[in-house]
Design a protein around this motif. Structure first.
Motif, PDB file in Angstrom:
ATOM      1  N   MET A  96       0.833  -1.210   0.000  1.00  0.00           N
ATOM      2  CA  MET A  96       0.000   0.000   0.000  1.00  0.00           C
ATOM      3  C   MET A  96       0.862   1.252   0.000  1.00  0.00           C
ATOM      4  SD  MET A  96      -2.989  -1.184   2.682  1.00  0.00           S
ATOM      5  CE  MET A  96      -3.953   0.358   2.657  1.00  0.00           C
ATOM      6  N   LYS A  97       1.971   1.203   0.709  1.00  0.00           N
ATOM      7  CA  LYS A  97       2.830   2.383   0.822  1.00  0.00           C
ATOM      8  C   LYS A  97       3.702   2.605  -0.414  1.00  0.00           C
ATOM      9  CE  LYS A  97       6.195   4.760   3.707  1.00  0.00           C
ATOM     10  NZ  LYS A  97       6.849   4.851   5.038  1.00  0.00           N
ATOM     11  N   TYR A  98       4.226   1.518  -0.987  1.00  0.00           N
ATOM     12  CA  TYR A  98       5.288   1.681  -1.982  1.00  0.00           C
ATOM     13  C   TYR A  98       4.893   1.403  -3.433  1.00  0.00           C
ATOM     14  CZ  TYR A  98       8.584   2.233   1.852  1.00  0.00           C
ATOM     15  OH  TYR A  98       9.244   2.698   2.955  1.00  0.00           O
ATOM     16  N   LEU A  99       3.801   0.706  -3.681  1.00  0.00           N
ATOM     17  CA  LEU A  99       3.494   0.331  -5.065  1.00  0.00           C
ATOM     18  C   LEU A  99       2.618   1.329  -5.803  1.00  0.00           C
ATOM     19  CD1 LEU A  99       3.075  -3.547  -4.891  1.00  0.00           C
ATOM     20  CD2 LEU A  99       5.091  -2.190  -5.493  1.00  0.00           C
ATOM     21  N   GLY A 100       2.207   2.401  -5.136  1.00  0.00           N
ATOM     22  CA  GLY A 100       1.454   3.444  -5.818  1.00  0.00           C
ATOM     23  C   GLY A 100       0.032   3.021  -6.134  1.00  0.00           C
ATOM     24  N   ASP A 101      -0.629   3.812  -6.968  1.00  0.00           N
ATOM     25  CA  ASP A 101      -2.026   3.536  -7.320  1.00  0.00           C
ATOM     26  C   ASP A 101      -2.172   2.357  -8.271  1.00  0.00           C
ATOM     27  OD1 ASP A 101      -2.842   5.658  -5.763  1.00  0.00           O
ATOM     28  OD2 ASP A 101      -2.833   7.088  -7.438  1.00  0.00           O
ATOM     29  N   SER A 102      -1.173   2.159  -9.140  1.00  0.00           N
ATOM     30  CA  SER A 102      -1.259   1.053 -10.107  1.00  0.00           C
ATOM     31  C   SER A 102       0.087   0.353 -10.213  1.00  0.00           C
ATOM     32  CB  SER A 102      -1.695   1.563 -11.482  1.00  0.00           C
ATOM     33  OG  SER A 102      -0.789   2.537 -11.974  1.00  0.00           O
ATOM     34  N   LEU A 103       0.028  -0.924 -10.486  1.00  0.00           N
ATOM     35  CA  LEU A 103       1.233  -1.748 -10.556  1.00  0.00           C
ATOM     36  C   LEU A 103       2.026  -1.450 -11.820  1.00  0.00           C
ATOM     37  CD1 LEU A 103      -0.395  -5.177  -9.602  1.00  0.00           C
ATOM     38  CD2 LEU A 103       0.771  -3.583  -8.060  1.00  0.00           C
ATOM     39  N   VAL A 104       3.330  -1.447 -11.676  1.00  0.00           N
ATOM     40  CA  VAL A 104       4.208  -1.334 -12.846  1.00  0.00           C
ATOM     41  C   VAL A 104       4.399  -2.738 -13.400  1.00  0.00           C
ATOM     42  CG1 VAL A 104       6.478  -0.686 -13.713  1.00  0.00           C
ATOM     43  CG2 VAL A 104       5.365   0.697 -11.927  1.00  0.00           C
ATOM     44  N   GLY A 105       3.842  -2.981 -14.580  1.00  0.00           N
ATOM     45  CA  GLY A 105       3.908  -4.313 -15.172  1.00  0.00           C
ATOM     46  C   GLY A 105       5.175  -4.568 -15.958  1.00  0.00           C
ATOM     47  N   LEU A 106       5.821  -3.499 -16.429  1.00  0.00           N
ATOM     48  CA  LEU A 106       7.012  -3.647 -17.258  1.00  0.00           C
ATOM     49  C   LEU A 106       7.753  -2.316 -17.301  1.00  0.00           C
ATOM     50  CD1 LEU A 106       8.114  -6.015 -19.091  1.00  0.00           C
ATOM     51  CD2 LEU A 106       7.114  -4.800 -21.029  1.00  0.00           C
ATOM     52  N   ARG A 107       9.075  -2.373 -17.254  1.00  0.00           N
ATOM     53  CA  ARG A 107       9.897  -1.182 -17.486  1.00  0.00           C
ATOM     54  C   ARG A 107      10.539  -1.314 -18.861  1.00  0.00           C
ATOM     55  NH1 ARG A 107      11.943  -2.392 -12.509  1.00  0.00           N
ATOM     56  NH2 ARG A 107      14.022  -2.694 -13.395  1.00  0.00           N
ATOM     57  N   VAL A 108      10.619  -0.192 -19.568  1.00  0.00           N
ATOM     58  CA  VAL A 108      11.064  -0.228 -20.962  1.00  0.00           C
ATOM     59  C   VAL A 108      12.112   0.855 -21.209  1.00  0.00           C
ATOM     60  CG1 VAL A 108      10.348  -0.061 -23.383  1.00  0.00           C
ATOM     61  CG2 VAL A 108       8.773  -1.029 -21.677  1.00  0.00           C
ATOM     62  N   ASP A 109      13.182   0.454 -21.868  1.00  0.00           N
ATOM     63  CA  ASP A 109      14.149   1.403 -22.428  1.00  0.00           C
ATOM     64  C   ASP A 109      14.002   1.367 -23.949  1.00  0.00           C
ATOM     65  OD1 ASP A 109      15.219   2.241 -20.039  1.00  0.00           O
ATOM     66  OD2 ASP A 109      16.903   0.834 -20.085  1.00  0.00           O
ATOM     67  N   ASP A 110      13.738   2.525 -24.548  1.00  0.00           N
ATOM     68  CA  ASP A 110      13.563   2.624 -25.993  1.00  0.00           C
ATOM     69  C   ASP A 110      14.896   2.991 -26.630  1.00  0.00           C
ATOM     70  OD1 ASP A 110      12.920   3.214 -28.618  1.00  0.00           O
ATOM     71  OD2 ASP A 110      11.039   4.212 -28.114  1.00  0.00           O
ATOM     72  N   CYS A 111      15.454   2.050 -27.398  1.00  0.00           N
ATOM     73  CA  CYS A 111      16.723   2.288 -28.104  1.00  0.00           C
ATOM     74  C   CYS A 111      16.448   2.368 -29.607  1.00  0.00           C
ATOM     75  CB  CYS A 111      17.717   1.173 -27.806  1.00  0.00           C
ATOM     76  SG  CYS A 111      18.109   0.980 -26.056  1.00  0.00           S
ATOM     77  N   GLN A 112      15.660   3.339 -29.999  1.00  0.00           N
ATOM     78  CA  GLN A 112      15.264   3.538 -31.388  1.00  0.00           C
ATOM     79  C   GLN A 112      14.490   2.337 -31.923  1.00  0.00           C
ATOM     80  OE1 GLN A 112      18.808   4.821 -33.483  1.00  0.00           O
ATOM     81  NE2 GLN A 112      19.054   6.609 -32.184  1.00  0.00           N
ATOM     82  N   ASN A 113      15.106   1.435 -32.625  1.00  0.00           N
ATOM     83  CA  ASN A 113      14.384   0.304 -33.206  1.00  0.00           C
ATOM     84  C   ASN A 113      14.379  -0.941 -32.317  1.00  0.00           C
ATOM     85  OD1 ASN A 113      13.737   1.684 -35.584  1.00  0.00           O
ATOM     86  ND2 ASN A 113      15.765   1.257 -36.443  1.00  0.00           N
ATOM     87  N   THR A 114      14.835  -0.792 -31.106  1.00  0.00           N
ATOM     88  CA  THR A 114      14.891  -1.913 -30.154  1.00  0.00           C
ATOM     89  C   THR A 114      14.324  -1.470 -28.821  1.00  0.00           C
ATOM     90  OG1 THR A 114      16.881  -2.809 -31.211  1.00  0.00           O
ATOM     91  CG2 THR A 114      16.397  -3.562 -28.976  1.00  0.00           C
ATOM     92  N   LEU A 115      13.474  -2.296 -28.239  1.00  0.00           N
ATOM     93  CA  LEU A 115      12.951  -2.032 -26.910  1.00  0.00           C
ATOM     94  C   LEU A 115      13.555  -3.032 -25.926  1.00  0.00           C
ATOM     95  CD1 LEU A 115       9.121  -1.426 -27.502  1.00  0.00           C
ATOM     96  CD2 LEU A 115      10.972   0.262 -27.412  1.00  0.00           C
ATOM     97  N   LEU A 116      14.186  -2.518 -24.883  1.00  0.00           N
ATOM     98  CA  LEU A 116      14.707  -3.371 -23.813  1.00  0.00           C
ATOM     99  C   LEU A 116      13.623  -3.513 -22.748  1.00  0.00           C
ATOM    100  CD1 LEU A 116      18.309  -1.885 -23.444  1.00  0.00           C
ATOM    101  CD2 LEU A 116      17.471  -3.615 -25.047  1.00  0.00           C
TER     102      LEU A 116
END
Length: 447
Positions: A96-116
């Motif tokens: 309740m304290k740390y996860l905020g209002d909605s869950l983060v399902g995925l983190r993404v780094d956009d490297c132009q034509n590639t998504l990490l």
């Protein structure tokens, strides 16, 4: 000589009397440490403590009035107990304290034509509890290459102190960085048309029974392999589930089958990437929707993954040990008794908390979050008595353990906090819950 015999006889009688006095004193019923509250609560607590079903058990009771900052009932509340699923109360506060209002399902780094793609431990991905899959929708819409990076996973699939032979039970799913389908295999349909989800496991499933009118009602799995066998059948569909052994390759295959495109890993030769042009998060489900299910269903998998999600977010590593150590030094540093805390769900018998510890966390929760939020997450009611709307609490049970901790709304509309922890009881959980509910009813009526 007669005088000596008389003295000897009297001394023996005196010894006998003293012996019976001592024996009687040892059999006196256990009494609560009275705190000046009404005799009704004292008597109700003594009735619970001294009931036949608890004659050999270890019992701890705490009833606390936060408005007056005092305990109304205090029996062995500074002693340690194995709390079973009451541990989820601690996990719930943390999420309740740390996860905020909605869950983060995925983190993404956009490297132009590639998504990490970086996993977060989110247990809702493709889970049947949720009708929408924002992470899947996002991945389906991408035209860039998708590369999965495992992230900093420092956990084991099963937790410390978990029973090894629970591996086939629905409540003992493996923990993982990227869960899919709740990390379980589910069987649908009858023997005439069997469907398995996730489908990637279907080649490892055997079913020797040929009656197409029957439904599979139970399946087994090999200890160290994803090999499944149907072994029980029924005339009604029940859709049995069983945990599968998680691996990156299997999970990515399942996900790739779902989004209909390939997902690469660093082992596929992706070692150098263009510069990162953007970083962002894909949110999945409302946090409280997960926590409500976790608390109402006592879902061990959700609890374990929620704690790992906090660890990933706050420490950039998925580790129970590290996040628990951090929390005990920060949020929970003022716990009345320092607990031994090893997992998020309470599956482990290594967990040790006191009733006062639970009162502390529940009071902290009450101070930091809205009452509407708390009561929307916590279950209400009780077995055998009508406590709906009067008790909001989390139960905990495993063999010889019955626990209940939470909030009481009395007839005079006072909000009290309580924790009743029972260990080594030889009765059933149902009987013990009725005894505890009767005690809570007395508190409701008395205060």
């Amino acid at each position: 000589m007669k005088k000596f015999c008389l003295h000897f006889f009297l001394s023996q009688r005196l010894i006998a009397v003293l012996y019976f006095i001592l024996l009687a004193s040892c059999s006196v019923q256990r009494q609560i440490n009275k705190t000046g509250t009404t005799n009704i609560i004292d008597n109700a607590a003594n009735e619970l403590i001294n009931c036949q079903e608890l004659s050999t058990a270890h019992v701890g009771i705490a009833v606390y009035d936060p408005s007056e900052n005092k305990y109304l009932c205090n029996y062995q509340s500074d002693k340690y107990f194995t709390p079973a699923s009451n541990t989820k109360i601690i996990t719930c506060y943390t999420a309740m304290k740390y996860l905020g209002d909605s869950l983060v399902g995925l983190r993404v780094d956009d490297c132009q034509n590639t998504l990490l793609l970086y996993p977060t431990g989110d247990p809702t991905l493709l889970h049947s509890d949720f009708k929408t899959n924002p992470v899947v929708d996002f991945l389906k819409a991408q035209t860039s290459k998708l590369v999965y990076l495992k992230g900093k996973w420092e956990e084991t699939a099963l937790g410390q102190g978990w029973a090894w032979d629970d591996y086939q039970d629905y409540y003992s799913m493996e923990r993982s960085a990227l869960p899919v389908y709740g990390n379980v295999v589910t069987v649908y349909g009858n023997n005439g048309s069997v469907a398995i989800q996730p489908a990637a496991c279907i080649k490892n499933f055997s079913n020797s029974y040929t009656d197409s009118a029957l439904f599979i009602s139970h399946i087994k799995r090999a200890l160290n392999a994803n090999e499944f066998v149907a072994d029980k059948y029924s005339k009604e569909e029940s859709n049995p589930s069983i945990p599968f052994i998680v691996s990156d390759s299997l999970v990515l295959q399942i996900l790739a089958d779902t989004i209909h495109k390939e997902i690469y890993t660093l082992s596929d030769g992706w070692h150098a990437f263009p510069p990162i042009v953007a970083s962002y998060k894909i949110h999945s489900q409302p946090t409280d929707s997960l926590l409500k299910i976790m608390m109402h269903r006592s879902d061990n998998f959700y609890a374990e993954q929620a704690l790992l999600m906090v660890s990933d977010q706050e420490l950039n590593v998925m580790s129970d040990e590290k996040i628990i150590d951090t929390l005990l030094k920060t949020d929970f540093k003022n716990m009345p008794q320092k607990p031994r805390w090893v997992d998020g769900s309470g599956l482990s018998r290594y967990n040790n908390f006191t009733p006062q510890d639970f009162v502390f966390v529940l009071d902290k929760m009450r101070k930091e979050f809205s009452w509407n939020r708390i009561t929307s997450i916590f279950p209400t009611g009780g077995s055998g008595t009508d406590l709906t709307g009067k008790v909001y609490a989390k139960s905990g049970s495993m063999s010889n353990i019955t626990c209940l901790s939470g909030y009481i709304i009395t007839n005079k509309r006072k909000t009290l906090i309580f924790s009743v922890l029972v260990n080594n009881n030889m009765s059933t959980a149902t009987i013990m819950r009725k005894k505890i509910d009767a005690f809570l009813s007395s508190v409701i009526n008395a205060y």
